[in-house]
Every structure is written in structure tokens, then in C-alpha cells.
Enzyme design. Structure first.
Site, PDB file in Angstrom:
ATOM      1  N   PRO A 125      48.489  36.688  25.512  1.00  8.45           N
ATOM      2  CG  PRO A 125      50.394  37.284  26.707  1.00  8.45           C
ATOM      3  CD  PRO A 125      48.894  37.272  26.794  1.00  8.45           C
ATOM      4  CB  CYS A 126      49.188  33.201  21.045  1.00 10.03           C
ATOM      5  SG  CYS A 126      50.760  33.529  20.209  1.00 10.03           S
TER       6      CYS A 126
END
Length: 421
Positions: free
Chosen positions: A119-120
């Protein structure tokens, strides 16, 4: 060597990256994803692919028409198809079970490639700006360590790691770049790495979206990064919307929408996003408060007349409800259809549509999930599931906004296929 190239998708989301690799001829062994709705979407899509290979897509049409439920639709494929989607977080307490399930899916085959990116939010500039400590100490910063564990176990020849540009500047509490940290770890596990910054609009996508694409190769070597061709766009954003039915706020149908005829050289046909033999889904507009509709109208009118974006402080006082007048002043933004690409589609579109206003002033609304999905280059036959049996527009928007554009993924996959063969 196996007949087809096998890949594993980690942090898979709704499958944008995976879809591109499948379209390029790779075969997914498993997907690992923590979000339940995204996993259900993947199960539906993997069932779709299984039926497509056998030219038996009638059950999919029946599912969209409501003649059968989701569980019945998934049952048309062997259980191994649904079992290939592993709904799980990735952590110390789950690794053993995830490995066991992947091993069962893999059998005696060899894994050729691992794809995916954590996840960014922990690396993104926006996420860090909104966090009191700049996301330092967030456990998501270190999910790359688990990625390395998969590399160590399965030892594919290559891996493809995708993430936001903020990864290049995000640091831990000691000031060390996470990007340097992960590349050092991958090297310790036997992988040299090279990276480029790719922008989706250079690869057939009608959206400006820059991402780091890090590629790792097992063993010693350098200059192994594939030559990824740049394809200048000959189209504008109008191509993504031109055949869709007219909708006002609150109108539309999740399951089926009719499309207008198009010439065969249209962008939607050239990219194989549109397929006339199958229904188009998720062209349904969210309802909006009257105040927002007034603002939308003003934003589109200003763009049409002056080709200029509306800033929040330009609004009359009666329409301003936010106390913050110093930042995020472009919170109302038109997806201009006369430009070669839109601004980046992100998961925040699930919360409101203010940043994604439809360019047709007569329709006066935000984008539908299908319009957003087309900007992400998802095929029209890609159906986005919710956690429950009833469709969820919020879940669909979240999955779409978090995805890798399919055409970008396909371009990367096509060049990687030559490396893996």
C-alpha cells in the site's frame, strides 16, 4: 519449462496489475490481498477468465442480469480458481498459511515472476503531509520485508515492484530512505534491482499517473531493465466517455448500460476496453447535494470559457464550508475531456466526486465508477464487487482508484515476457 509463465500477485488490490499480465499471456498462480471486496472482485474476474478460455461466458451474463447469485457464478469454475485468491493480510502470523496455500496452487510448477507493491499511503506525499509524524513509525513502511520473504521462498527469475513517487523521498526515523533500505534487502536475498519512473499517459492510458516500476533480477547482472516503448497518445479524454449514455446525478444502473455505436478505430476498440458482446456495468452516478451541483456547474463553465481551473477561494462565501483556505484549493476539479490525459485517479474518489467532475455541463455530476475505470483502462467487462451481495459504489471507487492502469501493466508485462521466456 512450463507451457505458460506463472506469476504471483502480492498486495493485489482489485487486479489491475494482474489483468495486464494476464492479457500479455502470463498465468496467475495466486493473488494475496487483505481487502475483502477486492478479493471478491478478483474471484469474479478469475472465474470470468476461466470461462472466457472455454468460450462459455453465458453464466457471467446471467450473473449480471441477476438470474444467478455470486456464489453460483463462481461455482461454474473449479474451486482452485476461487482458492487462488487469498484473502489475508501479510505479516508474521499469516506467512506460513499464505505460503501453504500458494504451494497448493503452484503444485510442481515453477514460479517465474512476482508482481505487486505494498500500500502506497505510507510513502505518498499526500499521506505524509496529513500525518502528524510524516508516516514515520507506520508499519506499512516495512511491508517490503515480507515481499522479500516471498522472493526468498519462491526464487522467481524476476519481480516487478510498483509504487508511488513518494517512495524516493520517504525516510525512516533515522533519516534512511526506505527505497535504499528495500533495495539493499532485495540484494541480500539475491536480487539486483533497476528502476524507472513510468507515466501511464505514455503507454496508451488517458490519465496522467506516474509510478516507480522497480524490476529485480535473480543473480548478478546489470542493464537488464526492459526497453518499454513510449506510445504518444493520439486521443483525448473525450474518447473514454463518448459512447456512454447521458446521466444526471443519481441516475444509472450498476448491472447494465447501453453504449452508442463507435467507429472501429476508436480508442475503446483499439485498446480492447470495449467489447460489444458483453454488458457494460457500473455506469451509475452518485447523488449530490444542491450546493455541490452549483459548484460543479461553475467549475465546468469556467473551464469551458477560460480553460482555467476553479479555486476554492473564488467561490461565493455562501458556498464555502471549509475553514482551510490556504491548501487544497483545487478540491473541485473538472476531468477535462479536451486534454490528452486526465489528472490521476486516486482512491479518494470513493469519498466524494469533487475532484472528478464530469466535463459535460448538462450532466452536471461527478464521474461514474465505469468512467473512472476507463481512465484506469479496465475493460468494460470488469465487474467490481462489494463485501456483501449488494453492489457498493464506494467499494468500486476504492478498488478502481487504488489500481495500476491495466494498459500500463500490459505494456510492462509484454516486455517482461521476453525476459522470462
Amino acid at each position: 519449462m512450463s507451457q505458460s509463465l506463472q506469476f504471483l500477485d502480492l498486495f493485489a488490490g482489485a487486479g489491475g496489475l494482474s489483468e495486464g499480465f494476464i492479457q500479455a499471456g502470463f498465468e496467475p498462480v495466486a493473488h494475496v490481498e487483505k481487502d475483502e471486496a477486492a478479493c471478491l472482485t478478483l474471484q469474479t474476474r478469475m472465474t470470468w477468465h476461466w470461462l472466457r478460455k472455454r468460450d462459455e461466458l453465458e453464466p457471467y451474463i446471467h450473473y449480471l442480469e441477476g438470474k444467478i447469485d455470486r456464489q453460483s457464478f463462481h461455482s461454474f469454475a473449479p474451486s482452485s480458481v476461487s482458492n487462488s485468491v487469498i484473502h489475508s493480510t501479510i505479516g508474521d502470523d499469516t506467512l506460513r498459511n499464505i505460503f501453504s496455500r500458494i504451494d497448493a496452487q503452484l503444485g510442481d510448477r515453477k514460479l517465474d515472476l512476482i508482481v505487486g507493491g505494498p500500500p502506497c499511503q505510507a510513502y505518498s506525499l499526500v499521506g505524509r503531509s496529513r500525518h502528524a509524524r510524516g508516516m514515520r513509525g507506520d508499519p506499512r513502511n516495512y511491508l517490503f520485508r515480507y515481499y522479500a520473504e516471498f522472493l526468498n521462498r519462491y526464487k522467481p527469475r524476476y519481480f516487478v515492484f510498483e509504487n508511488v513517487l513518494g517512495l524516493l523521498s520517504a525516510r525512516d526515523e533515522g533519516g534512511v530512505l526506505y527505497f535504499d533500505m528495500m533495495r539493499k534487502l532485495f540484494r541480500e536475498y539475491g536480487y539486483e534491482t533497476e528502476y524507472q519512473i513510468l507515466s501511464a499517459e505514455n503507454h496508451g492510458v488517458l490519465q496522467g499517473r506516474k509510478r516507480i516500476i522497480l524490476i529485480g533480477k535473480h543473480g548478478l547482472g546489470k542493464d537488464f531493465y526492459p526497453e518499454i516503448p513510449v506510445v504518444p497518445s493520439q486521443f483525448t479524454v473525450h474518447e473514454a466517455f463518448r459512447d456512454l449514455p447521458f446521466l444526471r446525478a443519481g441516475e444509472g444502473d450498476v448491472r447494465r448500460a447501453e453504449r452508442s455505436p463507435l467507429p472501429l478505430d476508436a480508442w475503446l476498440y483499439k485498446t480492447e476496453i470495449r467489447k460489444d458482446s458483453l454488458p457494460l456495468t457500473w455506469h451509475c452516478a452518485r447523488p449530490h447535494a444542491e450546493r455541490d451541483l452549483i459548484i460543479y456547474h461553475q467549475a465546468v463553465s469556467l473551464w469551458n470559457k477560460e480553460k482555467r481551473r476553479l479555486t476554492y477561494n473564488e467561490l461565493p462565501q455562501s458556498l464555502q464550508t471549509h475553514r482551510n483556505r490556504e491548501s487544497f484549493l483545487d478540491r473541485f476539479k473538472v476531468v477535462a475531456d479536451n486534454l490528452p490525459c486526465s489528472h490521476t485517479v486516486v482512491a479518494h474518489i470513493a469519498k466524494d466526486g469533487h475532484y472528478y467532475i464530469h466535463p459535460d455541463i448538462r450532466q452536471n455530476r461527478s464521474l461514474t465508477p465505469r468512467e473512472a475505470a476507463r481512465l484506469q483502462s479496465f475493460p468494460d467487462d470488469y465487474y467490481f464487487e462489494g463485501r456483501k451481495d449488494t453492489p457498493s459504489r464506494t467499494a468500486a471507487f476504492t478498488q478502481i482508484g487504488n489500481a495500476v492502469p491495466v494498459l500500463l501493466a500490459k505494456t510492462i508485462a509484454t516486455t517482461m515476457k521476453e525476459k522470462c521466456l
